[in-house]
Write a protein that holds these residues in place. Structure first.
Motif, PDB file in Angstrom:
ATOM      1  N   VAL B  22      -2.131 -20.903  -1.927  1.00 45.62           N
ATOM      2  CA  VAL B  22      -0.896 -21.166  -2.663  1.00 45.62           C
ATOM      3  C   VAL B  22       0.085 -20.029  -2.374  1.00 45.62           C
ATOM      4  O   VAL B  22      -0.294 -18.849  -2.442  1.00 45.62           O
ATOM      5  N   ASN B  23       1.308 -20.379  -2.039  1.00 49.34           N
ATOM      6  CA  ASN B  23       2.316 -19.344  -1.766  1.00 49.34           C
ATOM      7  C   ASN B  23       3.697 -19.882  -2.107  1.00 49.34           C
ATOM      8  O   ASN B  23       3.823 -20.950  -2.724  1.00 49.34           O
ATOM      9  N   VAL B  24       4.730 -19.127  -1.753  1.00 48.93           N
ATOM     10  CA  VAL B  24       6.107 -19.502  -2.088  1.00 48.93           C
ATOM     11  C   VAL B  24       6.904 -19.514  -0.795  1.00 48.93           C
ATOM     12  O   VAL B  24       6.829 -18.556  -0.016  1.00 48.93           O
ATOM     13  N   GLY B  28      11.940 -20.416  -2.337  1.00 51.60           N
ATOM     14  CA  GLY B  28      11.394 -20.193  -3.680  1.00 51.60           C
ATOM     15  C   GLY B  28      10.546 -21.339  -4.199  1.00 51.60           C
ATOM     16  O   GLY B  28      10.198 -21.374  -5.379  1.00 51.60           O
ATOM     17  N   LYS B  29      10.197 -22.265  -3.316  1.00 45.34           N
ATOM     18  CA  LYS B  29       9.412 -23.425  -3.748  1.00 45.34           C
ATOM     19  C   LYS B  29       7.913 -23.156  -3.541  1.00 45.34           C
ATOM     20  O   LYS B  29       7.506 -22.683  -2.484  1.00 45.34           O
ATOM     21  N   PRO B  30       7.109 -23.489  -4.565  1.00 44.68           N
ATOM     22  CA  PRO B  30       5.672 -23.259  -4.446  1.00 44.68           C
ATOM     23  C   PRO B  30       5.029 -24.228  -3.456  1.00 44.68           C
ATOM     24  O   PRO B  30       5.432 -25.388  -3.357  1.00 44.68           O
ATOM     25  N   GLN B  31       4.037 -23.723  -2.722  1.00 46.76           N
ATOM     26  CA  GLN B  31       3.366 -24.462  -1.657  1.00 46.76           C
ATOM     27  C   GLN B  31       1.860 -24.417  -1.879  1.00 46.76           C
ATOM     28  O   GLN B  31       1.339 -23.403  -2.355  1.00 46.76           O
ATOM     29  N   ALA B  32       1.154 -25.474  -1.495  1.00 43.26           N
ATOM     30  CA  ALA B  32      -0.309 -25.491  -1.613  1.00 43.26           C
ATOM     31  C   ALA B  32      -0.900 -26.234  -0.430  1.00 43.26           C
ATOM     32  O   ALA B  32      -0.322 -27.214   0.051  1.00 43.26           O
ATOM     33  N   LYS B  55       3.715 -23.337   9.558  1.00 39.43           N
ATOM     34  CA  LYS B  55       4.666 -22.994   8.494  1.00 39.43           C
ATOM     35  C   LYS B  55       4.101 -21.904   7.590  1.00 39.43           C
ATOM     36  O   LYS B  55       4.801 -20.986   7.201  1.00 39.43           O
ATOM     37  N   ARG B  56       2.804 -22.012   7.235  1.00 44.72           N
ATOM     38  CA  ARG B  56       2.199 -21.039   6.311  1.00 44.72           C
ATOM     39  C   ARG B  56       2.259 -19.623   6.869  1.00 44.72           C
ATOM     40  O   ARG B  56       2.578 -18.671   6.165  1.00 44.72           O
ATOM     41  N   GLU B  65       3.187 -12.705  -1.262  1.00 45.67           N
ATOM     42  CA  GLU B  65       2.634 -13.077  -2.575  1.00 45.67           C
ATOM     43  C   GLU B  65       1.884 -14.399  -2.440  1.00 45.67           C
ATOM     44  O   GLU B  65       2.429 -15.386  -1.941  1.00 45.67           O
ATOM     45  N   ALA B  66       0.652 -14.433  -2.923  1.00 47.28           N
ATOM     46  CA  ALA B  66      -0.165 -15.628  -2.709  1.00 47.28           C
ATOM     47  C   ALA B  66      -1.232 -15.742  -3.784  1.00 47.28           C
ATOM     48  O   ALA B  66      -1.474 -14.807  -4.559  1.00 47.28           O
ATOM     49  N   LYS B  84      -2.217 -10.791  -2.321  1.00 45.62           N
ATOM     50  CA  LYS B  84      -1.333 -10.834  -1.155  1.00 45.62           C
ATOM     51  C   LYS B  84      -2.079 -11.347   0.075  1.00 45.62           C
ATOM     52  O   LYS B  84      -3.276 -11.147   0.217  1.00 45.62           O
TER      53      LYS B  84
END
Lengths: 140, 140
Positions: B22-24, B28-32, B55-56, B65-66, B84
């Motif tokens: 999970v990251n941003v 600023g959008k959260p990703q999973a 992309k990740r 930040e993760a 992190k």
């Protein structure tokens, strides 16, 4: 996204008991938590039950950006829906989603002020399947 | 967190084939995204394999930040580790984690420039079990 893939993405949601709700806290740190999937309307709208007093409800009120993630580790399918979350106290919905054993979470029943619904509305998605992934518009 | 709960959290990681990273993103959008769990060292360090071109990897280089999320929907246990992420190309590690069928992802083998490792280092955690959740320091 092809109609066939869209149907596979919808089937993944339908087959999932749980969903992983993903958001960003007040310090910009990403957050994740599994919830029982209360109701899903296609790829567009997902409802879960939470608590007014929870960290997630407070975070969502400050920053509605969110994602819902579904996956099947046997088929290697993963679906991320991106959109916004909101906290809702609609009494008809709270009663519709109520079942008796929920009193362990909300002792006062379906109108317990701590019984909050979270509605997630997706605008974009990414579907991983067949070893590749594809971004798509939910409304297309 | 009690020693018994810490052992349960570690056992949840050990029993999981996959983890949810999970990251941003840059907006600023959260990703999973689910990944195969390549290696876990207790609660502190988790390694996964990814692609330099993904992309990740690009997102992590901009914002480390993760979180890593593990859960078991049968026992209602959920573990979020916060910390992190960094992208690493250590050749010894890339060879250690290599198995032959990975050529479908990295045709040039263990030194393929597109074969990137992601190391996640946790500092904080939240463990949900027995209908309650608890924040904890990973190093305590």
């Amino acid at each position: 996204m092809t109609e066939e893939k869209r149907r596979r993405a919808e089937a993944l949601i339908q087959a999932s008991k749980t969903c992983i709700f993903v958001n960003v806290d007040e310090n910009g740190k990403p957050q994740a938590k599994a919830f029982l999937k209360t109701q899903a309307m296609g790829l567009k709208e997902i409802w879960i039950c939470t608590n007014t007093s929870s960290k997630r409800a407070a975070q969502v009120k400050k920053n509605p950006e969110a994602a819902m993630y579904f996956y099947n580790e046997d088929t290697f399918e993963g679906l991320m829906l991106s959109g916004k979350a909101e906290i809702i106290y609609d009494d008809a919905k709270r009663k519709e989603f109520w079942w008796d054993s929920m009193t362990i979470y909300y002792p006062l029943g379906p109108t317990d002020p701590d019984y909050a619904l979270l509605r997630f509305t997706a605008t974009r998605g990414n579907f991983y399947c067949d070893l590749g992934n594809e971004d798509f518009d939910v409304d297309e």
